[in-house]
Each structure stands twice: as C-alpha cells, then as structure tokens.
Design a protein around this motif. Structure first.
Motif, PDB file in Angstrom:
ATOM      1  N   TYR A  50       8.577  69.184  40.448  1.00 46.11           N
ATOM      2  CA  TYR A  50       8.469  70.041  41.635  1.00 46.11           C
ATOM      3  C   TYR A  50       7.312  71.030  41.516  1.00 46.11           C
ATOM      4  O   TYR A  50       6.761  71.460  42.534  1.00 46.11           O
ATOM      5  CB  TYR A  50       9.791  70.774  41.874  1.00 46.11           C
ATOM      6  CG  TYR A  50      10.892  69.855  42.330  1.00 46.11           C
ATOM      7  CD1 TYR A  50      10.849  69.256  43.590  1.00 46.11           C
ATOM      8  CD2 TYR A  50      11.965  69.546  41.501  1.00 46.11           C
ATOM      9  CE1 TYR A  50      11.843  68.394  44.018  1.00 46.11           C
ATOM     10  CE2 TYR A  50      12.970  68.676  41.918  1.00 46.11           C
ATOM     11  CZ  TYR A  50      12.901  68.108  43.174  1.00 46.11           C
ATOM     12  OH  TYR A  50      13.878  67.243  43.589  1.00 46.11           O
ATOM     13  N   SER A  53       4.398  70.294  40.364  1.00 47.28           N
ATOM     14  CA  SER A  53       3.208  69.584  40.832  1.00 47.28           C
ATOM     15  C   SER A  53       3.144  69.518  42.349  1.00 47.28           C
ATOM     16  O   SER A  53       2.061  69.386  42.925  1.00 47.28           O
ATOM     17  CB  SER A  53       3.192  68.168  40.253  1.00 47.28           C
ATOM     18  OG  SER A  53       4.270  67.394  40.754  1.00 47.28           O
ATOM     19  N   LEU A  54       4.296  69.624  43.021  1.00 47.68           N
ATOM     20  CA  LEU A  54       4.316  69.584  44.480  1.00 47.68           C
ATOM     21  C   LEU A  54       3.875  70.906  45.103  1.00 47.68           C
ATOM     22  O   LEU A  54       3.307  70.915  46.198  1.00 47.68           O
ATOM     23  CB  LEU A  54       5.728  69.238  44.977  1.00 47.68           C
ATOM     24  CG  LEU A  54       6.222  67.813  44.704  1.00 47.68           C
ATOM     25  CD1 LEU A  54       7.671  67.671  45.163  1.00 47.68           C
ATOM     26  CD2 LEU A  54       5.349  66.800  45.418  1.00 47.68           C
ATOM     27  N   GLU A  59      -3.736  72.677  46.071  1.00 44.08           N
ATOM     28  CA  GLU A  59      -4.622  71.528  45.866  1.00 44.08           C
ATOM     29  C   GLU A  59      -5.900  71.910  45.140  1.00 44.08           C
ATOM     30  O   GLU A  59      -6.401  71.139  44.317  1.00 44.08           O
ATOM     31  CB  GLU A  59      -4.953  70.887  47.214  1.00 44.08           C
ATOM     32  CG  GLU A  59      -3.845  70.042  47.794  1.00 44.08           C
ATOM     33  CD  GLU A  59      -4.329  69.207  48.961  1.00 44.08           C
ATOM     34  OE1 GLU A  59      -5.281  69.617  49.652  1.00 44.08           O
ATOM     35  OE2 GLU A  59      -3.754  68.130  49.171  1.00 44.08           O
ATOM     36  N   PHE A 119      -0.909  63.057  42.141  1.00 39.33           N
ATOM     37  CA  PHE A 119      -0.054  63.793  43.081  1.00 39.33           C
ATOM     38  C   PHE A 119       0.843  62.874  43.910  1.00 39.33           C
ATOM     39  O   PHE A 119       1.836  63.325  44.467  1.00 39.33           O
ATOM     40  CB  PHE A 119      -0.875  64.708  44.002  1.00 39.33           C
ATOM     41  CG  PHE A 119      -1.890  64.022  44.872  1.00 39.33           C
ATOM     42  CD1 PHE A 119      -1.510  63.308  45.989  1.00 39.33           C
ATOM     43  CD2 PHE A 119      -3.245  64.126  44.589  1.00 39.33           C
ATOM     44  CE1 PHE A 119      -2.447  62.690  46.811  1.00 39.33           C
ATOM     45  CE2 PHE A 119      -4.192  63.521  45.403  1.00 39.33           C
ATOM     46  CZ  PHE A 119      -3.789  62.800  46.512  1.00 39.33           C
ATOM     47  N   SER A 120       0.523  61.588  43.977  1.00 37.13           N
ATOM     48  CA  SER A 120       1.361  60.673  44.760  1.00 37.13           C
ATOM     49  C   SER A 120       2.663  60.351  44.043  1.00 37.13           C
ATOM     50  O   SER A 120       3.700  60.141  44.687  1.00 37.13           O
ATOM     51  CB  SER A 120       0.596  59.377  45.039  1.00 37.13           C
ATOM     52  OG  SER A 120      -0.528  59.618  45.840  1.00 37.13           O
ATOM     53  N   ALA A 126       4.667  62.197  42.369  1.00 37.28           N
ATOM     54  CA  ALA A 126       5.714  63.188  42.608  1.00 37.28           C
ATOM     55  C   ALA A 126       6.433  62.934  43.928  1.00 37.28           C
ATOM     56  O   ALA A 126       7.665  63.031  44.010  1.00 37.28           O
ATOM     57  CB  ALA A 126       5.116  64.592  42.589  1.00 37.28           C
ATOM     58  N   TYR A 127       5.689  62.592  44.976  1.00 39.13           N
ATOM     59  CA  TYR A 127       6.309  62.310  46.269  1.00 39.13           C
ATOM     60  C   TYR A 127       7.195  61.073  46.205  1.00 39.13           C
ATOM     61  O   TYR A 127       8.279  61.034  46.802  1.00 39.13           O
ATOM     62  CB  TYR A 127       5.229  62.139  47.336  1.00 39.13           C
ATOM     63  CG  TYR A 127       4.514  63.417  47.680  1.00 39.13           C
ATOM     64  CD1 TYR A 127       5.046  64.309  48.594  1.00 39.13           C
ATOM     65  CD2 TYR A 127       3.300  63.745  47.079  1.00 39.13           C
ATOM     66  CE1 TYR A 127       4.394  65.488  48.913  1.00 39.13           C
ATOM     67  CE2 TYR A 127       2.637  64.923  47.391  1.00 39.13           C
ATOM     68  CZ  TYR A 127       3.184  65.795  48.295  1.00 39.13           C
ATOM     69  OH  TYR A 127       2.544  66.962  48.608  1.00 39.13           O
ATOM     70  N   VAL A 170      10.491  61.970  44.415  1.00 43.50           N
ATOM     71  CA  VAL A 170      11.397  62.773  45.249  1.00 43.50           C
ATOM     72  C   VAL A 170      12.142  61.888  46.252  1.00 43.50           C
ATOM     73  O   VAL A 170      13.361  62.010  46.429  1.00 43.50           O
ATOM     74  CB  VAL A 170      10.609  63.881  45.974  1.00 43.50           C
ATOM     75  CG1 VAL A 170      11.463  64.530  47.053  1.00 43.50           C
ATOM     76  CG2 VAL A 170      10.137  64.926  44.979  1.00 43.50           C
TER      77      VAL A 170
END
Length: 252
Positions: free
Chosen positions: A95, A97-98, A102, A136-137, A139-140, A143
């Motif tokens: 979380y 990293s979310l 940027e 960053f992808s 992490a999404y 989730v």
C-alpha cells in the motif's frame, strides 16, 4: 432528500464529464479555433498522418502490453501468497507503493537505473520504461486479486487435495477459475494505468522510447492544436471502454 442527492450527483458528473464532451465536440470541428464552423473529421485524418504520434502510440502499446502481462502474472501469484500467509509488513509495503507520489517513484527509479548502468552496458530505453511500469502495476493487480481471494472458501482447495489433486492442480482447477474475472479486471486496470502514465515514464524513457502522453504533452506546450482534441477523444473512448469492462469483470 432523494431529489437533493440526485441533483448533487448530476452536478458532480457534469463537472467530471462536460469538459470531455466539449473536447469531443471540438475534435470534429472544421475550425482550428473554439468557434463552431461545421462538422469535419479532418483532425482525425491529421492524427493518423502524424508519424510521431503513431510511433509514440506504438511504443505505448508495446510497453502497456508487456508490462500488463508481466504484472498480471507476478501480481496474481503475489496476491495468492499474501492470502495464504498474510504479512503486515508486506501488505504495508504494497500500500505504501500506491500512495507514494509519482515524482518520488520516478526519481528513485531513475537513480536506481543510473547506478545499475555503471556496471551494465545499458542505456535508458523501452526496457527501463517497462520495468518502471511493472513496479507500480504489480501493486494494483495484487489489490484487485486479493480482494477477490478474500471471498474464496479455502475448504474448496482442501477438498480438491483430499480427492487426490496436487497443490498446483488444486490451484489450477479450483482457485484459478474463481480468480479469472478479477485477473482480467486487474490486467485491464494495469493496462489503463500503464498507457496513461506520464510522470514516471518521462523520467526513465530514452530518446527512442517516447510514449503517447509524452508526445501529447510536448505538443500541448507548443500550443493547443485541434489534433490534440482528436487524440485525447480517442484515448478517452478507448481507455473508458477498458475501464468499464474492468469494472464489470471485477463485480462478476
């Protein structure tokens, strides 16, 4: 009360979408200025005739497809591990990293690449952009898939194991089909975020790896062109469709 909520919701949606509607209207305006002079698809033709735009769009698609494929596989497996053996530290790092800005992520990745390239004969390019988008992808994806796993009954896997299936077989035949809608939704979300990113990409891209958002920003700085209206409308329609499909799959 209900009428007030309806008016409030309509006002919010109008605030969000009326600018996009105006953008779409002027993308088919024959004039270069914000004065309606007639319907025309001239700016869409100019968009498809611009070699820089097409090359940047191709770069964006390659980066988005590769980073989406890798992040979906890695993120799905990471979510499964977190579900099996929960860890507050790992979840907190995910979380973090979310919510990291940027610009901070981009600068840190650039510093990492510059340090690594002291020992490797490499330069900034498509590979660094793909690695950045992958960072960053994932992490999404975790989730979205983890949210689906929280509604999964572990006893189904245990029943498959009792019936003679291996751990991988139970995962492939029982868990994976249950996760399929969430995996597809996570992949679409990762694709949308990747193809739309500008800040991180602009910091880690090389001279031969400009993406569509970078070219659009450069064009906008030189002055608003009706071609930008056409490009922006096309991007909104495509990514909006992907987003709607992702949401439907997530709720499946």
């Amino acid at each position: 009360m209900k009428r007030g909520l309806a008016v409030y919701a309509a006002a919010v949606y109008a605030f969000l979408h009326v600018p996009l509607l105006i953008l779409a209207v002027f993308s088919v305006n024959s004039s270069r200025f914000t004065a309606w002079q007639g319907f025309s698809l001239h700016w869409y033709g100019a968009m498809f005739a611009d070699r820089d735009l097409l090359e940047a769009a191709g770069n964006s698609l390659v980066i988005a497809v590769v980073s989406t494929a890798l992040s979906t596989v890695i993120g799905m497996l990471a979510a499964y591990v977190l579900w099996k053996r929960s860890s507050a530290w790992l979840a907190g790092g995910l979380y973090l990293s979310l919510v990291t800005p940027e610009i901070v992520t981009g600068v840190s990745l650039l510093a990492l690449f510059q340090w690594a390239f002291r020992y490797l004969d490499l330069r900034l390019g498509m590979h660094t952009v793909i690695l950045a988008h992958l960072s960053f992808s994932i992490a999404y994806v975790v989730v979205v898939v983890l949210a689906r796993l929280r509604g999964f009954d572990p006893s189904l896997e245990e029943a498959a194991l009792d019936l003679g299936a291996s751990e991988f077989g139970a995962f492939r035949r029982v868990t994976l089909p249950f996760l399929a809608p969430a995996i597809a939704a996570a992949a679409m979300l990762a694709f949308t975020i990747s193809i739309d990113d500008y800040v991180i990409t602009s910091l880690v891209a090389g001279v031969d790896s400009e993406t569509l958002p970078m070219v659009i920003y450069a064009m906008a700085r030189r002055g608003v062109s009706p071609v930008l209206n056409a490009v922006s409308t096309t991007v909104v329609l495509l990514l909006g469709t992907v987003g709607l499909l992702s949401e439907r799959l997530r709720r499946a």
